[in-house]
Motif scaffolding. Structure first.
Motif, PDB file in Angstrom:
ATOM      1  N   SER A   1    -168.709  10.542 -63.854  1.00 28.58           N
ATOM      2  CA  SER A   1    -167.817  10.887 -64.962  1.00 28.58           C
ATOM      3  C   SER A   1    -166.357  10.669 -64.570  1.00 28.58           C
TER       4      SER A   1
ATOM      5  N   LYS B   1    -161.417   4.709 -65.122  1.00 27.49           N
ATOM      6  CA  LYS B   1    -161.417   3.320 -65.604  1.00 27.49           C
ATOM      7  C   LYS B   1    -160.849   3.231 -67.017  1.00 27.49           C
ATOM      8  N   LYS B   2    -161.040   4.285 -67.800  1.00 22.05           N
ATOM      9  CA  LYS B   2    -160.593   4.293 -69.188  1.00 22.05           C
ATOM     10  C   LYS B   2    -159.148   4.758 -69.354  1.00 22.05           C
ATOM     11  N   THR B   3    -158.563   5.299 -68.319  1.00 25.25           N
ATOM     12  CA  THR B   3    -157.215   5.845 -68.463  1.00 25.25           C
ATOM     13  C   THR B   3    -156.200   4.746 -68.753  1.00 25.25           C
ATOM     14  N   SER B   4    -155.208   5.099 -69.500  1.00 26.19           N
ATOM     15  CA  SER B   4    -154.142   4.144 -69.798  1.00 26.19           C
ATOM     16  C   SER B   4    -152.938   4.362 -68.880  1.00 26.19           C
TER      17      SER B   4
ATOM     18  N   GLU C   1    -165.711   6.836 -64.405  1.00 27.13           N
ATOM     19  CA  GLU C   1    -165.631   6.263 -65.745  1.00 27.13           C
ATOM     20  C   GLU C   1    -164.338   6.678 -66.444  1.00 27.13           C
ATOM     21  N   GLY C   2    -163.954   7.934 -66.278  1.00 29.47           N
ATOM     22  CA  GLY C   2    -162.712   8.417 -66.893  1.00 29.47           C
ATOM     23  C   GLY C   2    -161.484   7.718 -66.347  1.00 29.47           C
TER      24      GLY C   2
END
Length: 173
Positions: free
Chosen positions: A33, A39-42, A36-37
């Motif tokens: 988790s 990788k998605k962060t901006s 994955e989080g």
């Protein structure tokens, strides 16, 4: 990271009481988790002082407690179960691409002070030999400075264990 500045991004991980590390299935789910989080962060860190971009490195600060590593007052060696569990937890994070920083953690010194960190037997030994250790006065309690730079064996047997008769006192002004 090739001598380049990086930004460590992640969080703290651990349990401040037995079993200290969650079951590996839970660690795996949490690590996945987290990966994955991230990788998605901006989030984009500001550039380094030389203007070059800084890479975000997924990192977790893993709490490790001395009381967990060396619970036995007689054996005083690293507990094999602790070592195996620690290695397994680190591997789970590594498998998800997350770097691990080991934090030899303590809060309020130990369980005898209502915290965690030092094994009970260390603080018991401190209590039993409190007049032999280094005191906390910079000039030395009796004028003799020992190897730690403080007075040795002249502090009047100060207690390290907290009780209702000897409450924990702040060391900060």
């Amino acid at each position: 990271c090739d001598g380049k500045e990086v930004v460590l991004l992640g969080g703290n991980y651990g349990i401040k009481a037995p079993p200290y590390f969650p079951p590996l299935e839970v660690v795996s789910k949490n690590a996945r988790s987290m990966a994955e989080g991230l990788k998605k962060t901006s989030y984009k860190p500001p550039p380094a002082d030389d203007g070059s971009p800084r890479r975000v490195v997924p990192t977790v600060r893993l709490n490790c407690f001395w009381e967990h590593a060396m619970p036995d007052a007689l054996d005083r060696s690293i507990d094999s179960g602790f070592k195996e569990n620690l290695e397994a937890v680190v591997k789970v994070f590594a498998d998800e691409g997350i770097y691990v920083v080991l934090d030899c953690h303590q809060d309020a010194l130990c369980t005898t002070n209502g915290g965690e960190g030092f094994p009970w037997w260390v603080t018991a030994q401190m209590q039993e030999s409190s007049d032999v250790g280094c005191c906390t006065y910079g000039s030395g309690c009796c004028g003799y400075l020992g190897p730690c730079g403080y007075g040795i064996g002249c502090c009047g047997g100060a207690s390290y264990i907290t009780s209702s008769e000897h409450p924990l006192e702040s060391a900060l002004p």
